[in-house]
Design a protein around this motif. Sequence first.
Motif, mmCIF file in Angstrom:
data_model
loop_
_atom_site.group_PDB
_atom_site.id
_atom_site.type_symbol
_atom_site.label_atom_id
_atom_site.label_comp_id
_atom_site.label_asym_id
_atom_site.label_seq_id
_atom_site.Cartn_x
_atom_site.Cartn_y
_atom_site.Cartn_z
ATOM 1 N N ALA A 192 -14.110 -8.222 89.559
ATOM 2 C CA ALA A 192 -12.335 -6.663 89.586
ATOM 3 C C ALA A 192 -12.152 -6.825 90.930
ATOM 4 C CB ALA A 192 -13.153 -6.138 88.706
ATOM 5 N N GLU A 240 -11.945 -4.489 82.168
ATOM 6 C CA GLU A 240 -12.788 -5.342 82.819
ATOM 7 C C GLU A 240 -13.713 -4.969 82.053
ATOM 8 O OE1 GLU A 240 -15.046 -2.803 86.642
ATOM 9 O OE2 GLU A 240 -13.096 -3.177 87.730
ATOM 10 N N PRO A 271 -18.843 -7.582 86.333
ATOM 11 C CA PRO A 271 -17.890 -7.694 86.524
ATOM 12 C C PRO A 271 -16.559 -6.544 87.507
ATOM 13 C CG PRO A 271 -18.372 -6.661 84.431
ATOM 14 C CD PRO A 271 -19.864 -7.478 85.401
ATOM 15 N N GLU A 272 -17.760 -5.827 88.091
ATOM 16 C CA GLU A 272 -16.968 -4.719 88.888
ATOM 17 C C GLU A 272 -16.504 -5.680 89.836
ATOM 18 O OE1 GLU A 272 -21.168 -3.834 88.471
ATOM 19 O OE2 GLU A 272 -19.624 -4.465 87.150
ATOM 20 N N VAL A 307 -12.233 -10.307 82.767
ATOM 21 C CA VAL A 307 -11.500 -9.083 83.171
ATOM 22 C C VAL A 307 -9.857 -9.710 83.505
ATOM 23 C CG1 VAL A 307 -10.816 -8.443 86.231
ATOM 24 C CG2 VAL A 307 -13.102 -9.026 85.651
#
Length: 212
Positions: A181, A194, A177-178, A208
Amino acid sequence: MDESDWLADTRTSYDTVAADYADLLRDALAEEPFQRGILALFAELARARGSGPIADVGCGPGRLTGHLHRLGLDAFGVDLSPAMIEVARRDHPGLRFEVGTMTCLDLADESLTGLLAWFSLIHVPDAEVPTVLAEFHRVLRPGGVVLLGFHAGDGSRLKTEGYGGHPMRVYVHRRPPERVAGWLAAAGFTVEAEMAHHPAPGVEGGFVFAHR
Protein backbone atom coordinates in the motif's frame (compact mmCIF):
# COMPACT_ATOMS: atom_id res chain seq x y z
CA MET A 1 20.85 -9.51 -10.28
CA ASP A 2 20.07 -6.84 -12.87
CA GLU A 3 16.73 -6.30 -14.61
CA SER A 4 17.54 -8.43 -17.63
CA ASP A 5 18.55 -11.38 -15.41
CA TRP A 6 15.33 -11.62 -13.40
CA LEU A 7 13.12 -10.98 -16.41
CA ALA A 8 14.94 -13.63 -18.45
CA ASP A 9 14.77 -16.16 -15.60
CA THR A 10 11.06 -15.50 -15.10
CA ARG A 11 10.29 -15.81 -18.81
CA THR A 12 12.24 -19.06 -19.18
CA SER A 13 10.77 -20.57 -16.01
CA TYR A 14 7.16 -19.93 -17.00
CA ASP A 15 7.76 -20.99 -20.59
CA THR A 16 8.94 -24.30 -19.12
CA VAL A 17 5.95 -24.88 -16.85
CA ALA A 18 3.19 -23.26 -18.94
CA ALA A 19 1.25 -26.37 -19.96
CA ASP A 20 1.30 -28.02 -16.53
CA TYR A 21 0.60 -24.71 -14.78
CA ALA A 22 -2.54 -24.27 -16.88
CA ASP A 23 -3.73 -27.81 -16.19
CA LEU A 24 -3.08 -27.62 -12.45
CA LEU A 25 -4.78 -24.25 -11.89
CA ARG A 26 -7.52 -24.31 -14.54
CA ASP A 27 -10.33 -24.96 -12.02
CA ALA A 28 -8.65 -23.62 -8.89
CA LEU A 29 -10.89 -20.56 -8.63
CA ALA A 30 -13.92 -22.79 -8.13
CA GLU A 31 -12.42 -23.79 -4.76
CA GLU A 32 -11.65 -20.21 -3.67
CA PRO A 33 -14.79 -18.30 -2.61
CA PHE A 34 -12.79 -15.49 -1.01
CA GLN A 35 -10.79 -14.94 -4.18
CA ARG A 36 -13.95 -14.97 -6.29
CA GLY A 37 -15.45 -12.39 -3.95
CA ILE A 38 -12.37 -10.16 -4.21
CA LEU A 39 -12.47 -10.37 -7.99
CA ALA A 40 -16.20 -9.61 -7.99
CA LEU A 41 -15.50 -6.47 -5.95
CA PHE A 42 -12.80 -5.45 -8.40
CA ALA A 43 -15.25 -5.93 -11.28
CA GLU A 44 -17.89 -3.83 -9.52
CA LEU A 45 -15.39 -1.02 -8.86
CA ALA A 46 -14.18 -1.13 -12.46
CA ARG A 47 -17.71 -0.99 -13.86
CA ALA A 48 -18.43 2.02 -11.64
CA ARG A 49 -15.60 3.85 -13.44
CA GLY A 50 -17.41 3.42 -16.76
CA SER A 51 -16.68 1.31 -19.81
CA GLY A 52 -13.17 0.63 -21.00
CA PRO A 53 -10.49 -2.05 -21.23
CA ILE A 54 -9.21 -3.96 -18.20
CA ALA A 55 -5.67 -5.38 -18.26
CA ASP A 56 -4.80 -8.63 -16.50
CA VAL A 57 -1.05 -8.07 -16.17
CA GLY A 58 0.89 -11.27 -15.65
CA CYS A 59 -2.13 -13.21 -16.91
CA GLY A 60 -0.41 -16.57 -17.31
CA PRO A 61 -2.77 -18.99 -19.15
CA GLY A 62 -5.60 -16.47 -18.95
CA ARG A 63 -7.83 -18.12 -16.36
CA LEU A 64 -8.54 -14.83 -14.55
CA THR A 65 -8.80 -12.89 -17.81
CA GLY A 66 -11.58 -15.28 -18.74
CA HIS A 67 -13.19 -14.91 -15.33
CA LEU A 68 -13.18 -11.11 -15.59
CA HIS A 69 -14.73 -11.40 -19.05
CA ARG A 70 -17.53 -13.56 -17.59
CA LEU A 71 -18.07 -10.85 -14.98
CA GLY A 72 -18.82 -8.45 -17.82
CA LEU A 73 -15.48 -6.66 -18.17
CA ASP A 74 -13.64 -5.89 -21.40
CA ALA A 75 -10.61 -7.83 -20.18
CA PHE A 76 -7.40 -8.71 -22.00
CA GLY A 77 -4.18 -10.34 -20.82
CA VAL A 78 -0.48 -9.50 -20.90
CA ASP A 79 2.27 -11.90 -19.87
CA LEU A 80 6.06 -12.08 -20.11
CA SER A 81 6.00 -15.74 -21.17
CA PRO A 82 5.25 -16.49 -24.86
CA ALA A 83 4.34 -20.07 -23.92
CA MET A 84 1.78 -18.84 -21.39
CA ILE A 85 0.27 -16.53 -24.00
CA GLU A 86 0.07 -19.44 -26.45
CA VAL A 87 -1.88 -21.48 -23.89
CA ALA A 88 -4.11 -18.49 -23.05
CA ARG A 89 -5.00 -17.97 -26.71
CA ARG A 90 -5.75 -21.68 -27.07
CA ASP A 91 -7.96 -21.85 -23.98
CA HIS A 92 -9.71 -18.48 -24.52
CA PRO A 93 -9.86 -17.98 -28.30
CA GLY A 94 -12.30 -15.08 -28.12
CA LEU A 95 -10.09 -12.92 -25.90
CA ARG A 96 -7.03 -10.79 -26.55
CA PHE A 97 -3.62 -11.79 -25.17
CA GLU A 98 -0.25 -10.16 -25.75
CA VAL A 99 3.35 -10.89 -24.80
CA GLY A 100 4.74 -8.00 -22.78
CA THR A 101 6.49 -6.92 -19.60
CA MET A 102 5.00 -4.95 -16.75
CA THR A 103 8.20 -2.91 -16.54
CA CYS A 104 7.37 -1.32 -19.92
CA LEU A 105 3.79 -1.91 -21.00
CA ASP A 106 2.98 -1.47 -24.67
CA LEU A 107 -0.15 0.52 -23.80
CA ALA A 108 -1.09 4.13 -24.33
CA ASP A 109 -1.21 6.62 -21.47
CA GLU A 110 -4.54 6.67 -19.59
CA SER A 111 -5.92 3.86 -21.77
CA LEU A 112 -7.26 1.51 -19.08
CA THR A 113 -10.29 1.58 -16.79
CA GLY A 114 -8.80 -1.07 -14.54
CA LEU A 115 -5.70 -3.20 -14.00
CA LEU A 116 -5.33 -6.52 -12.20
CA ALA A 117 -1.94 -7.90 -11.15
CA TRP A 118 -2.84 -11.22 -9.52
CA PHE A 119 0.20 -12.79 -7.84
CA SER A 120 2.37 -11.51 -10.70
CA LEU A 121 4.38 -8.96 -8.71
CA ILE A 122 5.77 -11.76 -6.56
CA HIS A 123 8.84 -12.20 -8.78
CA VAL A 124 9.61 -8.48 -9.16
CA PRO A 125 12.57 -7.38 -6.99
CA ASP A 126 11.86 -4.60 -4.49
CA ALA A 127 14.06 -2.17 -6.40
CA GLU A 128 11.97 -2.64 -9.56
CA VAL A 129 8.52 -2.35 -7.96
CA PRO A 130 8.42 1.49 -8.25
CA THR A 131 9.09 1.19 -12.00
CA VAL A 132 6.23 -1.29 -12.37
CA LEU A 133 3.78 0.78 -10.33
CA ALA A 134 4.73 3.90 -12.29
CA GLU A 135 3.77 2.00 -15.44
CA PHE A 136 0.46 0.97 -13.88
CA HIS A 137 -0.22 4.61 -12.97
CA ARG A 138 0.69 5.77 -16.49
CA VAL A 139 -1.70 3.42 -18.32
CA LEU A 140 -4.69 3.89 -16.00
CA ARG A 141 -7.04 6.75 -16.67
CA PRO A 142 -7.90 9.10 -13.78
CA GLY A 143 -10.14 7.19 -11.42
CA GLY A 144 -9.04 3.85 -12.84
CA VAL A 145 -8.91 1.01 -10.33
CA VAL A 146 -6.03 -1.36 -9.60
CA LEU A 147 -6.05 -4.60 -7.62
CA LEU A 148 -2.80 -6.24 -6.55
CA GLY A 149 -2.77 -9.78 -5.19
CA PHE A 150 0.43 -11.22 -3.70
CA HIS A 151 1.97 -13.55 -1.15
CA ALA A 152 1.84 -11.75 2.18
CA GLY A 153 4.53 -11.91 4.84
CA ASP A 154 8.20 -11.05 4.60
CA GLY A 155 11.34 -12.42 2.99
CA SER A 156 12.26 -14.06 -0.30
CA ARG A 157 13.14 -17.56 -1.46
CA LEU A 158 14.54 -19.02 -4.64
CA LYS A 159 12.05 -21.37 -6.32
CA THR A 160 13.89 -24.03 -8.32
CA GLU A 161 11.07 -26.46 -9.11
CA GLY A 162 7.35 -26.22 -9.64
CA TYR A 163 4.15 -27.11 -11.49
CA GLY A 164 4.72 -30.69 -12.53
CA GLY A 165 8.28 -30.90 -11.21
CA HIS A 166 9.81 -28.75 -13.94
CA PRO A 167 12.95 -26.72 -13.18
CA MET A 168 12.44 -23.05 -12.44
CA ARG A 169 14.63 -20.18 -11.31
CA VAL A 170 12.55 -17.39 -9.83
CA TYR A 171 12.66 -15.55 -6.54
CA VAL A 172 9.33 -15.45 -4.71
CA HIS A 173 8.98 -12.29 -2.65
CA ARG A 174 6.54 -11.99 0.25
CA ARG A 175 5.39 -8.52 1.32
CA PRO A 176 3.03 -7.26 4.03
CA PRO A 177 -0.04 -5.45 2.64
CA GLU A 178 0.94 -2.19 4.33
CA ARG A 179 4.26 -2.15 2.45
CA VAL A 180 2.53 -2.70 -0.89
CA ALA A 181 0.00 0.00 0.00
CA GLY A 182 2.87 2.37 0.79
CA TRP A 183 4.46 1.70 -2.59
CA LEU A 184 1.16 2.40 -4.33
CA ALA A 185 0.72 5.67 -2.46
CA ALA A 186 4.27 6.70 -3.37
CA ALA A 187 3.43 6.00 -7.04
CA GLY A 188 0.51 8.43 -6.88
CA PHE A 189 -2.38 6.05 -6.17
CA THR A 190 -5.10 6.48 -3.57
CA VAL A 191 -5.28 3.27 -1.53
CA GLU A 192 -8.82 2.15 -0.75
CA ALA A 193 -8.39 -1.17 1.07
CA GLU A 194 -5.76 -3.57 2.37
CA MET A 195 -6.78 -7.17 2.96
CA ALA A 196 -5.20 -10.37 4.26
CA HIS A 197 -6.43 -13.87 3.51
CA HIS A 198 -5.43 -17.00 5.45
CA PRO A 199 -6.58 -19.94 3.29
CA ALA A 200 -4.48 -22.52 5.18
CA PRO A 201 -2.12 -22.68 8.16
CA GLY A 202 1.08 -20.86 7.30
CA VAL A 203 -0.35 -19.51 4.03
CA GLU A 204 -1.27 -15.85 3.68
CA GLY A 205 -2.36 -13.82 0.70
CA GLY A 206 -2.45 -10.03 0.52
CA PHE A 207 -4.73 -7.83 -1.58
CA VAL A 208 -4.66 -4.07 -2.03
CA PHE A 209 -7.25 -1.99 -3.88
CA ALA A 210 -6.35 1.48 -5.10
CA HIS A 211 -7.29 3.98 -7.77
CA ARG A 212 -5.46 6.58 -9.75
